[in-house]
Design a protein around this motif. Structure first.
Motif, PDB file in Angstrom:
ATOM      1  N   LEU A  11      16.942   8.758  51.433  1.00 44.76           N
ATOM      2  CA  LEU A  11      17.742   9.769  50.740  1.00 44.76           C
ATOM      3  C   LEU A  11      16.846  10.796  50.048  1.00 44.76           C
ATOM      4  N   ASP A  12      15.649  10.404  49.682  1.00 48.90           N
ATOM      5  CA  ASP A  12      14.710  11.370  49.109  1.00 48.90           C
ATOM      6  C   ASP A  12      13.841  12.028  50.180  1.00 48.90           C
ATOM      7  N   ARG A  32      12.450  -0.582  55.276  1.00 46.52           N
ATOM      8  CA  ARG A  32      13.610  -0.101  54.511  1.00 46.52           C
ATOM      9  C   ARG A  32      14.229   1.135  55.156  1.00 46.52           C
ATOM     10  N   PRO A 175      20.356   5.254  52.508  1.00 46.87           N
ATOM     11  CA  PRO A 175      20.492   5.590  51.080  1.00 46.87           C
ATOM     12  C   PRO A 175      19.583   4.748  50.193  1.00 46.87           C
ATOM     13  N   VAL A 176      18.296   4.884  50.414  1.00 49.17           N
ATOM     14  CA  VAL A 176      17.279   4.264  49.557  1.00 49.17           C
ATOM     15  C   VAL A 176      16.356   5.370  49.061  1.00 49.17           C
ATOM     16  N   ILE A 177      15.757   5.123  47.910  1.00 47.10           N
ATOM     17  CA  ILE A 177      14.833   6.095  47.310  1.00 47.10           C
ATOM     18  C   ILE A 177      13.436   5.496  47.397  1.00 47.10           C
ATOM     19  N   LEU A 178      12.611   6.026  48.305  1.00 50.65           N
ATOM     20  CA  LEU A 178      11.265   5.465  48.475  1.00 50.65           C
ATOM     21  C   LEU A 178      10.281   6.037  47.456  1.00 50.65           C
ATOM     22  N   VAL A 197      25.876  22.148  61.086  1.00 52.41           N
ATOM     23  CA  VAL A 197      25.523  20.828  60.568  1.00 52.41           C
ATOM     24  C   VAL A 197      26.775  19.961  60.506  1.00 52.41           C
ATOM     25  N   SER A 199      28.036  15.731  59.707  1.00 48.61           N
ATOM     26  CA  SER A 199      27.598  14.444  59.162  1.00 48.61           C
ATOM     27  C   SER A 199      28.656  13.377  59.388  1.00 48.61           C
ATOM     28  N   GLU A 200      28.196  12.132  59.412  1.00 52.85           N
ATOM     29  CA  GLU A 200      29.050  10.998  59.714  1.00 52.85           C
ATOM     30  C   GLU A 200      28.418   9.772  59.045  1.00 52.85           C
ATOM     31  N   VAL A 201      29.258   8.937  58.431  1.00 50.62           N
ATOM     32  CA  VAL A 201      28.749   7.743  57.744  1.00 50.62           C
ATOM     33  C   VAL A 201      28.980   6.527  58.629  1.00 50.62           C
ATOM     34  N   GLY A 205      26.279   2.163  56.140  1.00 48.22           N
ATOM     35  CA  GLY A 205      25.998   3.017  54.993  1.00 48.22           C
ATOM     36  C   GLY A 205      25.032   4.145  55.314  1.00 48.22           C
ATOM     37  N   VAL A 207      23.862   7.572  56.684  1.00 49.47           N
ATOM     38  CA  VAL A 207      24.530   8.852  56.909  1.00 49.47           C
ATOM     39  C   VAL A 207      23.787   9.587  58.022  1.00 49.47           C
ATOM     40  N   VAL A 209      23.165  12.857  59.960  1.00 53.53           N
ATOM     41  CA  VAL A 209      23.316  14.307  59.806  1.00 53.53           C
ATOM     42  C   VAL A 209      22.683  14.970  61.026  1.00 53.53           C
ATOM     43  N   PHE A 211      21.872  18.615  62.963  1.00 55.53           N
ATOM     44  CA  PHE A 211      21.777  20.080  63.028  1.00 55.53           C
ATOM     45  C   PHE A 211      21.767  20.455  64.511  1.00 55.53           C
TER      46      PHE A 211
END
Lengths: 213, 213
Positions: A11-12, A32, A175-178, A197, A199-201, A205, A207, A209, A211
């Protein structure tokens, strides 16, 4: 035909986990990033050679299957092939054993070209010191009407994005923040301009995306 | 009761666009971040005072409505209130005119506290130089059983996240690449640990990601 990129990112925005080593070439956080991708039935069959049919079959698997469809040639950087990890081994044949999952011509970008390597399953690694734009143009020829993948690693993908060479960019955002490692989006302001763009989940979990242009 | 944060961010994690000026206090890219949020019926009614019922009513609007529900007190930084843009105006009453959309006590963190300001709609700005953890604890008391919002700006939210004070973090991720500005996720490795994460894609293309514990 399209030039395509698929990446797993956090996510980051981290696409290349920190601190790769020869023993752990993808970095400590790699698991991860790709956990849900590696759990798919397609990945297990195509990359692990698992013929049991095990693995997830939902939205993540649909993207995993699409990853391998319609590709006629690939371009990758030296690090992805392993030349940075094993620079002095003239017999290095990549990470993938006797059945690399590509099954098409692969142009490996390196300042120290070596002889091509061909495999029975259709994979053929060619080594070239040409610029990314020339390599992609030549891959288009090799692909013979099918799509071209810019496979990685991160610096090769970012060079292709910065040069405007990519027609479809799919990122699977876990959705993890490394918090450390190489980030995909840095210094690419307005990259989304000119793309549609969507997006689909996934059930996992993740996501997805995409382009497209 | 929960401590809640809601932010609009870009796909590359920018929450505070670059180059804020007194004339354009949110930065030149702000519109690209919040376009879909500002288009919602709830935002138009609650922040613009638009009683016509115009605006979008889909998933983005559901999150916009939830933003304002169940909050009993708020904490914000000096910059969000405008003290960095107008530091020498002792009569500055915030950006929001005579009807600030908060309608609850708001603790404004500043090294130069001033007298409280109360509004007829229930909004009351109190100014304090206490640390974020103390401010959140006091806001819990003021909220009287309802939730507390840490409203912004970015540095205040990041301080609350780093201190582990936030129970629910909702980010509305607009799929644009700004490439400059303050990023939410920097230096918060493993932030997701201890939270359940769920994501949902709005009709607008905005991806709503919610961390809950």
């Amino acid at each position: 035909m399209a030039v395509r990129v698929d990446l797993n990112i956090s996510l980051d925005g981290v696409a290349a986990p920190a601190d790769p080593t020869p023993e752990n070439p993808m970095g400590a956080d790699w698991g991860r990033l790709v956990e849900d991708y590696m759990a798919t039935r397609t990945f297990r069959a195509r990359v692990f050679g698992d013929a049991s049919g095990a693995g997830t079959t939902g939205i993540d698997d649909r993207y995993a299957a699409a990853y391998f469809e319609g590709i006629g040639a690939e371009v990758m950087g030296a690090a992805m092939f392993g030349l940075h990890s094993f620079p002095d081994d003239p017999d290095w044949r990549g990470w993938w054993g006797d059945e690399p999952p590509f099954r098409v011509p692969v142009i490996v970008l390196t300042h120290r070209p070596r002889e091509p390597i061909s495999f029975a399953n259709g994979t053929r690694f060619e080594f070239s010191s040409e610029a990314i734009s020339a390599a992609v143009a030549r891959a288009r020829d090799l692909a013979d009407g099918a799509d071209v993948r810019v496979g990685g690693g991160l610096s090769t993908v970012r060079a292709a994005l910065a040069a405007g060479l990519v027609d479809r960019l799919h990122v699977a955002v876990r959705p993890v923040i490394l918090g450390r490692g190489g980030r995909l989006w840095d210094d690419l302001p307005g990259l989304d301009t000119g793309y549609t763009v969507a997006s689909e989940v996934a059930e996992s979990g993740v996501v997805h995306v995409t382009f497209s242009r």
